[in-house]
Scaffold this active site. Structure first.
Site, mmCIF file in Angstrom:
data_model
loop_
_atom_site.group_PDB
_atom_site.id
_atom_site.type_symbol
_atom_site.label_atom_id
_atom_site.label_comp_id
_atom_site.label_asym_id
_atom_site.label_seq_id
_atom_site.Cartn_x
_atom_site.Cartn_y
_atom_site.Cartn_z
ATOM 1 C CE LYS A 90 -4.437 -1.563 1.691
ATOM 2 N NZ LYS A 90 -4.248 -2.995 2.011
ATOM 3 C CD GLU A 112 -10.895 4.986 1.636
ATOM 4 O OE1 GLU A 112 -10.635 6.150 1.288
ATOM 5 O OE2 GLU A 112 -10.365 3.987 1.115
ATOM 6 C CB SER A 378 -0.138 -8.213 -1.090
ATOM 7 O OG SER A 378 -0.900 -9.076 -0.260
#
Ligand SMILES: *Cc1c(COP(=O)(O)O)cnc(C)c1O
Length: 394
Positions: A90, A112, A378
């Site tokens: 991310k 968010e 990930s």
């Protein structure tokens, strides 16, 4: 231009676009007009690549997983996004967007977050740049994800509880959008996956595409060929998968495998297997595939992994699914948990439960022995230790 990339109207085939309230139009329009020019500029690219190297720790290794390869009888590589600063892919996106916000002259960042992973990645880059950060999070999620809330606060972010509706991610998204409408001039909204109105899906995919750009180079060095036979990744909104697929989209020899969360079983009523259960519709500002009732109400998704617990997929994935360019599979909680333990025992790597879904798919694939398979790892599993411990009773 690639048939799998966004067109000048912001669509991937019939998916994408910008379905937004009129009051958001100026914000999104400003982004749409400027994003390509900004992120393709040489100065931006230099700064982006410098931070990815010196701050995130890129390139992330492409690890030939020998014992895992022996187990499945073919050659498996793990793209180690788990080794990035903050523990997942991310951060690639939030670094890109914080630089973009700087170029747009924005002084305040909102985001968010559901499980808090994107909130942490956003709070991190805001601390790095000294920008004000407000993260909207469902009141229930704030209770469930205390360590991530603490991380965000320690970074100096303000965590605002969304107390309407189901008090989870979609309510936090609504609050963030309301904030953006009220603060159009000084605020940038960092969306955490390849979802939302155009240009977010394309922009986030570009930032995450560093994953496949590096993979190509690393495969060439290690094997003499830059394309794998398979690229495998899990899909929540779809950003690590888009990053993993990006530079292989136009090469049909590379089979793309996207893995969704089947939760307690695809048809159990507790699942997030969007491509199987979903229908075309509009979610969070774009036309895509989403889980909805016959009268169009979004169905609450479920997965043991918070990062895959999303009722839709990004519009580019919807298009890859519809065209058949990528295969969409689904993996249950149980299958993922066992794959997570297997990787830990075979390679000494504890994967995020999200990533374990991609690993579990290896069990279902048939290999002849000479394939090169790249799995996007990930994220790391530290955040999931409680879950693993409860599940296996350690
Ligand atoms: C958030 C998250 C995901 C899911 O998000 P995508 O946008 O689908 O990549 C997957 N893995 C990890 C480790 C995450 O934190």
């Amino acid at each position: 231009m690639s048939e799998y990339q966004v067109n000048e109207n912001g669509y991937f085939g019939n998916f994408g676009g910008a379905y937004i309230p009129e009051m958001l139009y100026p914000n999104v329009e400003e982004l749409r007009e400027q994003y390509l020019q900004i992120i393709q500029h040489e100065d931006f690219q230099q700064e982006f690549n410098r931070l990815l190297r010196d701050y995130v720790g890129r390139p992330s290794p492409l690890y030939p997983a020998q014992r895992l390869s022996e187990r499945y009888g073919t050659t498996i590589f793990l793209k180690r996004e788990d080794l990035n600063h903050t523990g997942a892919h991310k951060i690639n996106n939030t670094i890109g967007q914080i630089l973009l916000a700087g170029k747009l002259g924005k002084k305040r960042i909102i985001a968010e977050t559901g499980a808090g992973q994107h909130g942490v990645a956003t709070a991190t880059v805001c601390a790095l740049m000294g920008l004000q950060c407000v993260v909207y999070m469902g009141a229930i999620d704030i209770e469930r994800q205390a360590p991530n809330v603490a991380r965000m606060k320690m970074m100096g972010a303000e965590v605002v509880a969304a107390t309407s509706g189901s008090k989870t991610l979609k309510d936090a998204t609504n609050e963030a959008l309301r904030d953006w409408i009220n603060n159009p001039v000084d605020t940038h909204y960092i969306i955490g996956s390849v979802v939302g109105p155009h240009p977010y899906p394309d922009m986030v995919a570009r930032f995450q595409s560093v994953i496949s750009a590096e993979t190509k180079k690393q495969l060439l060095e290690k094997t003499g060929r830059e394309n794998p036979d398979y690229a495998v990744a899990c899909v929540g909104g779809g950003s690590n998968a888009m990053g993993m697929f990006y530079h292989f989209l136009d090469n049909p020899d590379v089979k793309l495998v996207a893995v969704e969360a089947a939760g307690k079983g695809v048809y159990s009523g507790e699942s997030a297997a969007t491509t199987i259960l979903g229908k075309e519709g509009v979610l969070h500002g774009s036309r895509s595939i989403l889980m909805q009732t016959d009268d169009g109400q979004v169905i609450e998704p479920y997965s043991i992994s918070a990062g895959l617990d999303y009722p839709g997929i990004g519009p580019q994935h919807a298009w890859l699914h519809k065209t058949g360019r990528a295969q969409y599979a689904s993996i249950t909680d149980d299958e993922a948990m066992h794959a997570g333990l297997l990787l830990t025992r075979l390679e000494g790597i504890i994967p995020a439960i999200e990533s374990a879904h991609a690993l579990a798919q290896l069990e279902k694939m048939v290999f002849n022995g000479d394939e090169h398979v790249v799995v996007c790892l990930s994220g790391r599993g530290d955040k999931d230790l409680d879950n693993y411990m409860k599940y296996f009773g350690f």
